[in-house]
Scaffold this active site. Structure first.
Site, PDB file in Angstrom:
ATOM      1  N   CYS A 108       0.847  -1.368   0.131  1.00 16.72           N
ATOM      2  CA  CYS A 108      -0.041   0.176  -0.037  1.00 16.72           C
ATOM      3  C   CYS A 108       0.777   1.286  -0.028  1.00 16.72           C
ATOM      4  CB  CYS A 108      -1.078  -0.122   1.038  1.00 16.72           C
ATOM      5  SG  CYS A 108      -2.244   1.219   0.892  1.00 16.72           S
ATOM      6  N   HIS A 211      -3.758  -5.561  -0.147  1.00 22.16           N
ATOM      7  CA  HIS A 211      -3.113  -5.656   1.368  1.00 22.16           C
ATOM      8  C   HIS A 211      -2.943  -7.529   1.692  1.00 22.16           C
ATOM      9  CE1 HIS A 211      -2.999  -1.799   3.206  1.00 22.16           C
ATOM     10  NE2 HIS A 211      -4.002  -1.488   2.089  1.00 22.16           N
ATOM     11  N   GLU A 213      -1.778  -8.763   3.961  1.00 21.10           N
ATOM     12  CA  GLU A 213      -1.496  -8.817   5.250  1.00 21.10           C
ATOM     13  C   GLU A 213      -2.838  -8.846   6.016  1.00 21.10           C
ATOM     14  OE1 GLU A 213      -1.435  -5.980   4.216  1.00 21.10           O
ATOM     15  OE2 GLU A 213      -2.388  -4.418   5.310  1.00 21.10           O
TER      16      GLU A 213
END
Ligand code: MN
Length: 234
Positions: A108, A211, A213
Protein backbone atom coordinates in the site's frame (compact mmCIF):
# COMPACT_ATOMS: atom_id res chain seq x y z
CA UNK A 1 18.95 -23.06 10.44
CA UNK A 2 18.06 -19.78 12.08
CA UNK A 3 15.22 -17.71 10.76
CA UNK A 4 15.58 -14.46 8.81
CA UNK A 5 14.84 -11.13 10.52
CA UNK A 6 12.56 -8.65 8.77
CA UNK A 7 12.68 -4.97 9.74
CA UNK A 8 9.36 -3.15 10.06
CA UNK A 9 9.00 0.59 10.69
CA UNK A 10 6.18 1.14 13.22
CA UNK A 11 2.94 2.91 12.38
CA UNK A 12 2.29 6.25 14.03
CA UNK A 13 -0.94 7.31 15.76
CA UNK A 14 -1.25 11.11 15.66
CA UNK A 15 -4.09 11.24 18.18
CA UNK A 16 -2.43 9.07 20.82
CA UNK A 17 1.10 10.24 19.93
CA UNK A 18 1.95 6.59 19.94
CA UNK A 19 3.66 3.97 17.81
CA UNK A 20 1.61 0.89 16.88
CA UNK A 21 1.33 -1.99 14.46
CA UNK A 22 -1.38 -4.00 12.71
CA UNK A 23 -0.85 -7.67 13.61
CA UNK A 24 -1.35 -8.87 10.01
CA UNK A 25 2.00 -7.49 8.88
CA UNK A 26 3.81 -9.24 11.74
CA UNK A 27 1.82 -12.47 11.45
CA UNK A 28 2.20 -12.59 7.66
CA UNK A 29 5.98 -12.44 8.00
CA UNK A 30 5.99 -15.02 10.77
CA UNK A 31 3.67 -17.36 8.86
CA UNK A 32 6.15 -17.15 5.97
CA UNK A 33 8.92 -18.37 8.27
CA UNK A 34 10.75 -15.20 9.32
CA UNK A 35 10.81 -13.02 12.44
CA UNK A 36 9.48 -9.45 12.15
CA UNK A 37 11.20 -6.81 14.27
CA UNK A 38 9.88 -3.29 14.81
CA UNK A 39 12.50 -0.57 14.45
CA UNK A 40 12.59 2.66 16.44
CA UNK A 41 10.80 5.68 14.98
CA UNK A 42 13.07 8.55 15.90
CA UNK A 43 14.04 11.96 14.54
CA UNK A 44 17.22 10.62 13.05
CA UNK A 45 17.43 7.43 11.01
CA UNK A 46 20.77 6.56 12.63
CA UNK A 47 19.40 4.06 15.16
CA UNK A 48 17.10 2.42 12.65
CA UNK A 49 19.93 2.08 10.13
CA UNK A 50 22.20 0.53 12.73
CA UNK A 51 19.50 -1.90 13.81
CA UNK A 52 18.84 -2.70 10.14
CA UNK A 53 22.34 -4.17 9.93
CA UNK A 54 20.98 -7.06 12.01
CA UNK A 55 18.07 -7.57 9.61
CA UNK A 56 17.80 -9.51 6.36
CA UNK A 57 14.94 -7.66 4.69
CA UNK A 58 12.66 -4.61 4.92
CA UNK A 59 8.85 -4.57 4.99
CA UNK A 60 7.33 -1.21 4.07
CA UNK A 61 3.76 -1.15 5.37
CA UNK A 62 0.63 0.91 4.82
CA UNK A 63 -0.19 4.03 6.80
CA UNK A 64 0.07 7.79 6.33
CA UNK A 65 0.08 9.46 2.91
CA UNK A 66 3.55 10.06 1.50
CA UNK A 67 4.50 13.74 1.75
CA UNK A 68 3.90 15.31 -1.70
CA UNK A 69 7.07 17.37 -1.11
CA UNK A 70 8.99 14.16 -1.84
CA UNK A 71 7.71 14.29 -5.42
CA UNK A 72 7.84 18.05 -5.82
CA UNK A 73 4.19 18.88 -5.13
CA UNK A 74 2.36 20.73 -2.38
CA UNK A 75 -0.34 18.81 -0.49
CA UNK A 76 -3.85 19.30 -1.90
CA UNK A 77 -6.80 19.64 0.48
CA UNK A 78 -7.69 16.07 -0.39
CA UNK A 79 -4.28 14.70 0.59
CA UNK A 80 -4.36 12.78 3.87
CA UNK A 81 -2.19 13.29 6.95
CA UNK A 82 1.51 12.72 6.49
CA UNK A 83 4.17 11.42 8.85
CA UNK A 84 7.52 13.11 8.41
CA UNK A 85 9.32 10.61 10.65
CA UNK A 86 8.12 7.60 8.69
CA UNK A 87 8.95 9.30 5.39
CA UNK A 88 12.53 10.02 6.41
CA UNK A 89 13.06 6.74 8.27
CA UNK A 90 11.74 4.56 5.45
CA UNK A 91 13.53 6.59 2.76
CA UNK A 92 16.85 6.01 4.53
CA UNK A 93 16.13 2.32 5.11
CA UNK A 94 15.01 1.78 1.50
CA UNK A 95 18.22 3.35 0.18
CA UNK A 96 20.30 1.24 2.55
CA UNK A 97 18.42 -1.92 1.53
CA UNK A 98 19.20 -1.22 -2.14
CA UNK A 99 22.87 -0.57 -1.32
CA UNK A 100 23.18 -3.85 0.60
CA UNK A 101 21.00 -5.86 -1.76
CA UNK A 102 18.53 -6.68 1.03
CA UNK A 103 15.05 -7.64 -0.19
CA UNK A 104 12.17 -5.18 0.23
CA UNK A 105 8.41 -5.80 0.21
CA UNK A 106 6.18 -2.75 -0.04
CA UNK A 107 2.48 -2.84 0.78
CA UNK A 108 0.00 0.00 0.00
CA UNK A 109 1.87 3.10 1.22
CA UNK A 110 4.94 0.93 0.59
CA UNK A 111 4.40 0.80 -3.19
CA UNK A 112 3.65 4.52 -3.18
CA UNK A 113 6.79 5.48 -1.26
CA UNK A 114 8.99 3.15 -3.33
CA UNK A 115 7.59 4.70 -6.51
CA UNK A 116 8.35 8.19 -5.18
CA UNK A 117 11.86 7.21 -4.04
CA UNK A 118 12.47 5.91 -7.57
CA UNK A 119 11.50 9.34 -8.92
CA UNK A 120 7.80 8.77 -9.64
CA UNK A 121 4.70 10.70 -8.61
CA UNK A 122 1.37 9.84 -6.96
CA UNK A 123 -2.29 10.67 -7.32
CA UNK A 124 -2.87 12.57 -4.09
CA UNK A 125 -6.53 11.57 -4.05
CA UNK A 126 -8.02 9.10 -6.54
CA UNK A 127 -11.75 9.93 -6.12
CA UNK A 128 -11.21 13.61 -7.00
CA UNK A 129 -8.41 13.19 -9.55
CA UNK A 130 -9.31 10.12 -11.53
CA UNK A 131 -12.78 9.00 -12.48
CA UNK A 132 -13.38 5.27 -12.13
CA UNK A 133 -16.09 2.77 -11.35
CA UNK A 134 -13.63 0.47 -9.56
CA UNK A 135 -13.84 0.53 -5.77
CA UNK A 136 -10.31 1.06 -4.45
CA UNK A 137 -11.36 2.01 -0.93
CA UNK A 138 -13.39 -0.96 0.19
CA UNK A 139 -15.43 -1.45 3.33
CA UNK A 140 -14.68 -4.32 5.75
CA UNK A 141 -14.13 -7.23 5.74
CA UNK A 142 -10.75 -6.43 4.21
CA UNK A 143 -10.10 -10.08 3.49
CA UNK A 144 -12.70 -10.06 0.69
CA UNK A 145 -12.16 -9.18 -2.99
CA UNK A 146 -12.65 -5.50 -3.87
CA UNK A 147 -11.51 -5.63 -7.48
CA UNK A 148 -9.44 -7.65 -9.93
CA UNK A 149 -5.94 -7.00 -11.22
CA UNK A 150 -4.37 -8.23 -14.44
CA UNK A 151 -0.96 -9.71 -13.77
CA UNK A 152 1.66 -8.93 -16.41
CA UNK A 153 2.92 -12.02 -18.23
CA UNK A 154 5.81 -12.57 -18.15
CA UNK A 155 6.74 -11.15 -14.74
CA UNK A 156 8.08 -12.68 -11.53
CA UNK A 157 4.65 -12.13 -9.97
CA UNK A 158 3.07 -14.20 -12.75
CA UNK A 159 5.74 -16.85 -12.25
CA UNK A 160 4.85 -16.98 -8.56
CA UNK A 161 1.06 -16.99 -8.84
CA UNK A 162 0.56 -18.66 -12.23
CA UNK A 163 -2.49 -16.56 -13.03
CA UNK A 164 -3.14 -13.52 -15.18
CA UNK A 165 -6.16 -12.42 -13.15
CA UNK A 166 -6.25 -12.02 -9.39
CA UNK A 167 -8.99 -10.82 -7.05
CA UNK A 168 -7.52 -8.44 -4.48
CA UNK A 169 -8.64 -6.40 -1.53
CA UNK A 170 -8.13 -2.65 -1.87
CA UNK A 171 -7.92 0.17 0.63
CA UNK A 172 -6.17 3.20 -0.83
CA UNK A 173 -7.09 6.71 -1.96
CA UNK A 174 -3.66 7.41 -3.44
CA UNK A 175 -1.82 5.49 -6.17
CA UNK A 176 1.14 5.48 -8.55
CA UNK A 177 0.71 8.23 -11.17
CA UNK A 178 3.99 8.56 -13.09
CA UNK A 179 6.04 5.38 -12.70
CA UNK A 180 9.45 5.78 -11.08
CA UNK A 181 12.57 4.84 -13.01
CA UNK A 182 13.91 1.33 -12.62
CA UNK A 183 10.43 0.04 -11.83
CA UNK A 184 8.56 -2.55 -13.85
CA UNK A 185 4.79 -2.94 -13.60
CA UNK A 186 3.68 -6.43 -12.54
CA UNK A 187 -0.07 -5.87 -12.11
CA UNK A 188 -2.68 -3.36 -13.26
CA UNK A 189 -6.25 -2.88 -12.05
CA UNK A 190 -9.15 -3.05 -14.50
CA UNK A 191 -9.32 0.75 -14.53
CA UNK A 192 -5.63 0.98 -15.41
CA UNK A 193 -3.94 1.74 -12.09
CA UNK A 194 -0.52 0.33 -11.29
CA UNK A 195 -1.14 -2.24 -8.54
CA UNK A 196 2.20 -4.09 -8.34
CA UNK A 197 5.76 -3.23 -9.30
CA UNK A 198 9.28 -4.52 -8.92
CA UNK A 199 12.60 -2.75 -9.06
CA UNK A 200 14.56 -4.24 -11.94
CA UNK A 201 17.93 -3.14 -10.52
CA UNK A 202 17.50 -5.29 -7.40
CA UNK A 203 17.20 -8.99 -6.77
CA UNK A 204 13.96 -8.61 -4.82
CA UNK A 205 12.19 -5.30 -4.40
CA UNK A 206 8.50 -5.97 -4.89
CA UNK A 207 5.52 -3.84 -3.96
CA UNK A 208 1.77 -4.27 -4.13
CA UNK A 209 -1.03 -1.76 -3.77
CA UNK A 210 -3.35 -4.31 -2.17
CA UNK A 211 -3.17 -5.81 1.34
CA UNK A 212 -1.87 -9.40 1.63
CA UNK A 213 -1.57 -8.84 5.41
CA UNK A 214 -5.36 -9.04 5.69
CA UNK A 215 -5.87 -12.34 3.86
CA UNK A 216 -2.66 -14.38 3.87
CA UNK A 217 -4.45 -17.00 5.98
CA UNK A 218 -7.31 -17.50 3.54
CA UNK A 219 -5.86 -16.53 0.14
CA UNK A 220 -2.88 -18.61 -1.00
CA UNK A 221 -1.82 -15.81 -3.40
CA UNK A 222 -1.37 -13.42 -0.46
CA UNK A 223 0.61 -15.98 1.54
CA UNK A 224 2.84 -16.70 -1.46
CA UNK A 225 3.86 -13.04 -1.69
CA UNK A 226 5.13 -13.05 1.90
CA UNK A 227 6.82 -16.41 1.26
CA UNK A 228 8.58 -15.17 -1.89
CA UNK A 229 9.85 -12.15 0.05
CA UNK A 230 11.16 -14.25 2.96
CA UNK A 231 12.71 -16.78 0.57
CA UNK A 232 14.61 -13.94 -1.14
CA UNK A 233 16.15 -12.94 2.22
CA UNK A 234 19.33 -14.98 2.34
MN1 MN B 1 -6.83 -1.00 -5.68
Amino acid sequence: MSRKIIAVVPLWDDKKQSIWMLPGYMDGIEAAGAIPVILPLSDSAESALEAFELCDGLLMTGGHDVSPALYGETPKKTCGAQCEKRDSMESALYKRALECGKPVLGICRGIQLINVLQGGTLYQDLPTERESCVEHQMKPPYSSVAHYVNIVKPSPLYELLQTERLGVNSYHHQAVKRLGSGLEVMAVSEDGLVEAVRCTESSFVWAVQWHPEFNFRTDPAAGKIFEAFVKACR
